[in-house]
Design an enzyme around this catalytic site. Sequence first.
Site, PDB file in Angstrom:
ATOM      1  N   SER A  75       0.830  -1.205   0.000  1.00  0.00           N
ATOM      2  CA  SER A  75       0.000   0.000   0.000  1.00  0.00           C
ATOM      3  C   SER A  75       0.866   1.256   0.000  1.00  0.00           C
ATOM      4  CB  SER A  75      -0.907   0.009   1.238  1.00  0.00           C
ATOM      5  OG  SER A  75      -0.126  -0.069   2.412  1.00  0.00           O
TER       6      SER A  75
ATOM      7  N   ASP B  34      -4.350  -9.684   7.434  1.00  0.00           N
ATOM      8  CA  ASP B  34      -3.331  -9.377   8.440  1.00  0.00           C
ATOM      9  C   ASP B  34      -2.298 -10.498   8.389  1.00  0.00           C
ATOM     10  OD1 ASP B  34      -1.813  -9.041  10.706  1.00  0.00           O
ATOM     11  OD2 ASP B  34      -3.512  -8.653  12.042  1.00  0.00           O
ATOM     12  N   VAL B  35      -1.074 -10.175   8.028  1.00  0.00           N
ATOM     13  CA  VAL B  35      -0.057 -11.233   7.859  1.00  0.00           C
ATOM     14  C   VAL B  35       0.253 -11.943   9.172  1.00  0.00           C
ATOM     15  CG1 VAL B  35       1.054 -10.199   5.823  1.00  0.00           C
ATOM     16  CG2 VAL B  35       1.907  -9.631   8.116  1.00  0.00           C
TER      17      VAL B  35
ATOM     18  N   TYR C 242      12.885  -6.501  16.546  1.00  0.00           N
ATOM     19  CA  TYR C 242      12.968  -6.378  15.079  1.00  0.00           C
ATOM     20  C   TYR C 242      14.159  -7.179  14.537  1.00  0.00           C
ATOM     21  CZ  TYR C 242      13.066  -3.829  10.565  1.00  0.00           C
ATOM     22  OH  TYR C 242      13.065  -3.476   9.231  1.00  0.00           O
TER      23      TYR C 242
ATOM     24  N   ALA D  64      15.596  -9.738  15.886  1.00  0.00           N
ATOM     25  CA  ALA D  64      15.289 -11.174  16.015  1.00  0.00           C
ATOM     26  C   ALA D  64      14.386 -11.628  14.872  1.00  0.00           C
ATOM     27  CB  ALA D  64      14.616 -11.446  17.356  1.00  0.00           C
ATOM     28  N   SER D  65      13.369 -10.823  14.585  1.00  0.00           N
ATOM     29  CA  SER D  65      12.421 -11.218  13.530  1.00  0.00           C
ATOM     30  C   SER D  65      13.107 -11.254  12.170  1.00  0.00           C
ATOM     31  CB  SER D  65      11.223 -10.263  13.501  1.00  0.00           C
ATOM     32  OG  SER D  65      11.591  -8.975  13.037  1.00  0.00           O
ATOM     33  N   LYS D  66      13.959 -10.280  11.919  1.00  0.00           N
ATOM     34  CA  LYS D  66      14.597 -10.194  10.599  1.00  0.00           C
ATOM     35  C   LYS D  66      15.710 -11.238  10.446  1.00  0.00           C
ATOM     36  CE  LYS D  66      12.088  -6.887   8.845  1.00  0.00           C
ATOM     37  NZ  LYS D  66      11.219  -7.143   7.682  1.00  0.00           N
TER      38      LYS D  66
ATOM     39  N   ILE E 125      16.440   3.137   4.453  1.00  0.00           N
ATOM     40  CA  ILE E 125      15.760   3.518   3.216  1.00  0.00           C
ATOM     41  C   ILE E 125      14.703   4.570   3.553  1.00  0.00           C
ATOM     42  CG2 ILE E 125      14.423   2.648   1.224  1.00  0.00           C
ATOM     43  CD1 ILE E 125      17.246   1.356   1.474  1.00  0.00           C
TER      44      ILE E 125
HETATM   45  P1  NDP Z   1       6.040   0.990   5.595  1.00  0.00           P
HETATM   46  O1  NDP Z   1       5.735   1.194   7.048  1.00  0.00           O
HETATM   47  O2  NDP Z   1       6.174   2.169   4.718  1.00  0.00           O
HETATM   48  O3  NDP Z   1       4.928  -0.011   4.971  1.00  0.00           O
HETATM   49  C1  NDP Z   1       4.607  -1.198   5.624  1.00  0.00           C
HETATM   50  C2  NDP Z   1       3.653  -2.025   4.795  1.00  0.00           C
HETATM   51  O4  NDP Z   1       3.412  -3.249   5.503  1.00  0.00           O
HETATM   52  C3  NDP Z   1       2.300  -1.368   4.576  1.00  0.00           C
HETATM   53  O5  NDP Z   1       1.834  -1.685   3.287  1.00  0.00           O
HETATM   54  C4  NDP Z   1       1.413  -2.031   5.618  1.00  0.00           C
HETATM   55  O6  NDP Z   1       0.050  -2.158   5.227  1.00  0.00           O
HETATM   56  C5  NDP Z   1       2.014  -3.424   5.682  1.00  0.00           C
HETATM   57  N1  NDP Z   1       1.743  -4.063   6.965  1.00  0.00           N
HETATM   58  C6  NDP Z   1       2.210  -3.714   8.189  1.00  0.00           C
HETATM   59  N2  NDP Z   1       1.703  -4.544   9.127  1.00  0.00           N
HETATM   60  C7  NDP Z   1       0.902  -5.424   8.476  1.00  0.00           C
HETATM   61  C8  NDP Z   1       0.095  -6.516   8.889  1.00  0.00           C
HETATM   62  N3  NDP Z   1       0.010  -6.907  10.170  1.00  0.00           N
HETATM   63  N4  NDP Z   1      -0.591  -7.204   7.950  1.00  0.00           N
HETATM   64  C9  NDP Z   1      -0.535  -6.842   6.669  1.00  0.00           C
HETATM   65  N5  NDP Z   1       0.211  -5.824   6.203  1.00  0.00           N
HETATM   66  C10 NDP Z   1       0.919  -5.125   7.099  1.00  0.00           C
HETATM   67  O7  NDP Z   1       7.352   0.078   5.582  1.00  0.00           O
HETATM   68  P2  NDP Z   1       8.642   0.106   4.610  1.00  0.00           P
HETATM   69  O8  NDP Z   1       8.213   0.227   3.207  1.00  0.00           O
HETATM   70  O9  NDP Z   1       9.629   1.063   5.142  1.00  0.00           O
HETATM   71  O10 NDP Z   1       9.240  -1.350   4.885  1.00  0.00           O
HETATM   72  C11 NDP Z   1       8.899  -2.469   4.082  1.00  0.00           C
HETATM   73  C12 NDP Z   1       9.731  -3.654   4.523  1.00  0.00           C
HETATM   74  O11 NDP Z   1      11.116  -3.349   4.392  1.00  0.00           O
HETATM   75  C13 NDP Z   1       9.503  -4.046   5.987  1.00  0.00           C
HETATM   76  O12 NDP Z   1       9.538  -5.456   6.114  1.00  0.00           O
HETATM   77  C14 NDP Z   1      10.709  -3.424   6.695  1.00  0.00           C
HETATM   78  O13 NDP Z   1      11.030  -4.116   7.879  1.00  0.00           O
HETATM   79  C15 NDP Z   1      11.776  -3.585   5.625  1.00  0.00           C
HETATM   80  N6  NDP Z   1      12.883  -2.649   5.791  1.00  0.00           N
HETATM   81  C16 NDP Z   1      12.692  -1.289   5.716  1.00  0.00           C
HETATM   82  C17 NDP Z   1      13.759  -0.435   5.875  1.00  0.00           C
HETATM   83  C18 NDP Z   1      13.609   1.046   5.790  1.00  0.00           C
HETATM   84  O14 NDP Z   1      14.621   1.742   6.030  1.00  0.00           O
HETATM   85  N7  NDP Z   1      12.446   1.584   5.446  1.00  0.00           N
HETATM   86  C19 NDP Z   1      15.099  -0.945   6.163  1.00  0.00           C
HETATM   87  C20 NDP Z   1      15.189  -2.372   6.206  1.00  0.00           C
HETATM   88  C21 NDP Z   1      14.117  -3.177   6.025  1.00  0.00           C
HETATM   89  P3  NDP Z   1      -1.092  -1.111   5.730  1.00  0.00           P
HETATM   90  O15 NDP Z   1      -0.844   0.147   4.949  1.00  0.00           O
HETATM   91  O16 NDP Z   1      -2.389  -1.766   5.392  1.00  0.00           O
HETATM   92  O17 NDP Z   1      -0.857  -0.945   7.202  1.00  0.00           O
END
Ligand code: NDP
Length: 237
Positions: free
Chosen positions: A11, A55-56, A147, A149-151, A180
Site C-alpha cells: 500500500s 493481516d499477515v 525487530y 530477532a524477527s529479521k 531507506i
Molecule cells: P512501511 O511502514 O512504509 O509499509 C509497511 C507495509 O506493511 C504497509 O503496506 C502495511 O500495510 C504493511 N503491513 C504492516 N503490518 C501489516 C500486517 N500486520 N498485515 C498486513 N500488512 C501489514 O514500511 P517500509 O516500506 O519502510 O518497509 C517495508 C519492509 O522493508 C519491511 O519489512 C521493513 O522491515 C523492511 N525494511 C525497511 C527499511 C527502511 O529503512 N524503510 C530498512 C530495512 C528493512 P497497511 O498500509 O495496510 O498498514
Amino acid sequence: MSKTVLITGSSRGIGLGVARRLKQNGYEIILHGKSQSDALKKAQDELNAKALIFDVANTDECKAVLEDYTNTNPALWGIVLNAGITCDNTFVALEENEWKNVIDVNLNSFYNVLKPLLMPIIRQKAGRIIVMSSVSGIIGNRGQSNYSASKAGLIGASKALAVELASRNITVNVVAPGLIDTELTNDKNLPIEEILKAIPARRSGSIDEVSGLVNFLLSNEASYITRQVIGVNGGLC
Ligand code: NDP
C-alpha cells in the site's frame, strides 16, 4: 501470459515501489495491505491492480484469503514477503506485546503467507520467493532486539526453504536493506544523524534502489541465485 507476483505490504513504502517497478516491467501484480486503506485504494487505481487484504500476523485469515486465491487462480510466479513493522525500545523497557507483535508480523508471516501459497508453485516447478529482511537482522541494532530477532529469523527460514525448493527451480532469496527513505524511517525519534555516520555512503537509500534488486531477483537472469542474503545498505554491514 505475464507472470503474476504478490507483494505483501504494497500500500506504501518499499512494497509500493516494488509494485510500480514490476508493473513497469510487464508483470501482473497483486497488491496487499492489512486493511482497505485510502493508500491501498490509491495504489490500486494508479497501477490498475487487484489487491488482497489480510493481516499477515493472523494465521487463519491468511489461510482463508490465500487458499481462496489459490483455488481460483493459476500459481503465482513470485511472492515478495515485504510487509513489516518496527516497535523500537531498549530491551529492558520492551513490553511483552511489543516483542510478540513484531515477531508475529515480521516472522510468523513467513509461515502464514507462504504455507497456503506454496504447493501450486511447487507443482508448477518454477518460481521466485523474495523475503524482505533488514541489516538490523544481520548486525543487530540498539533498541531493536525484537525487530533484529524477527529479521534474523527470516534469514534462517529463507535459507532452509531455499534448500528444500532448489531442485524445483524455485529460488528463495533475502533482501536486506539498510536505511531507506520511507514512512518507517520518518520516525522523529530515530537518531538519523548518528545512523548516517555509520553508513559509509553517508546517505540513506531510495526505494528505487531496493526495487531494482527485487526486480532482478524475479527475472530469468537470476535463475541460479538462491539461498542468498543481498544487502542494499550503502556499505553498512
Ligand atoms: P512501511 O511502514 O512504509 O509499509 C509497511 C507495509 O506493511 C504497509 O503496506 C502495511 O500495510 C504493511 N503491513 C504492516 N503490518 C501489516 C500486517 N500486520 N498485515 C498486513 N500488512 C501489514 O514500511 P517500509 O516500506 O519502510 O518497509 C517495508 C519492509 O522493508 C519491511 O519489512 C521493513 O522491515 C523492511 N525494511 C525497511 C527499511 C527502511 O529503512 N524503510 C530498512 C530495512 C528493512 P497497511 O498500509 O495496510 O498498514
